[in-house]
Design an enzyme around this catalytic site. Structure first.
Site, PDB file in Angstrom:
ATOM      1  CD  GLU A  63      -2.931   0.861   2.423  1.00 24.55           C
ATOM      2  OE1 GLU A  63      -3.487  -0.238   2.585  1.00 24.55           O
ATOM      3  OE2 GLU A  63      -3.074   1.825   3.182  1.00 24.55           O
ATOM      4  CG  ASP A  64       1.512   3.031   3.177  1.00 22.01           C
ATOM      5  OD1 ASP A  64       0.565   3.438   2.482  1.00 22.01           O
ATOM      6  OD2 ASP A  64       1.422   2.837   4.402  1.00 22.01           O
TER       7      ASP A  64
END
Ligand code: ZN
Length: 183
Positions: A63-64
């Protein structure tokens, strides 16, 4: 690879991938502290399944950071990659929609993904009282707590100790926010 080596390799991998990331508190705590805390909360709640602990350490890499699921699968196996996939928001969606989907998807998560998700929320709720996001208003922090409860509610029954830890930090955070409002 033996379990301890795998866990250390995942910590090393996550620390490198998130090396430039910080938490939102005034001290700009290194992001990796959150990942270690999530895994530690699981272990203290008696979770000793390796894939679950690896997914805890790696849960925000896709996600990051630029990490791909294929990369996770190659290094840590298909089960860990599938768990991280379950725990990753689609960042192409607007934030409100992602928040709504987290609530909607919570009931359909696998047992192992639920454990990581509850520990993730426990860590984030704990941060609301121990190291709050310093730019967030009172309302935004309260909204976060309410939303967190909506995500966790459909996953209850996963692990009593872990849920007790979540509940402890939720109560402490709400108490601190109410105190702040009335002071
Ligand atoms: Zn997280």
């Amino acid at each position: 690879m033996n379990p301890l080596s795998s866990l250390l390799a995942a910590l090393d991998f996550a620390a490198r991938k998130h090396s430039k990331h910080r938490r939102k508190d005034a001290d700009r705590t290194p992001y990796v502290n959150h990942l270690i805390e999530v895994a530690d909360m699981l272990a203290r709640a008696g979770v000793d399944d390796l894939a679950t602990l690896l997914a805890a350490v790696l849960h925000d890499t896709v996600e990051d950071t630029a990490t791909t699921l294929a990369e996770l699968e190659q290094r840590f196996g298909a089960e860990v990659a599938a768990l991280v996939a379950e725990l990753s928001d689609d960042k192409s969606l607007p934030s409100d929609e992602r928040k709504r989907l987290q609530v909607e998807h919570a009931a359909h998560k696998s047992a192992k993904a639920r454990l990581v998700k509850i520990a993730d929320k426990a860590s984030n709720v704990k941060a609301m009282v121990t190291a709050p996001p310093h730019t967030w208003s009172w309302e935004r922090r309260m909204e976060y707590l309410d939303w967190s409860d909506r995500v966790v509610a459909p996953m209850r029954g996963a692990n009593a100790e872990l849920e007790a830890e979540y509940d402890h930090w939720m109560a402490a955070s709400r108490l601190a926010l109410n105190h702040e409002k009335n002071s």
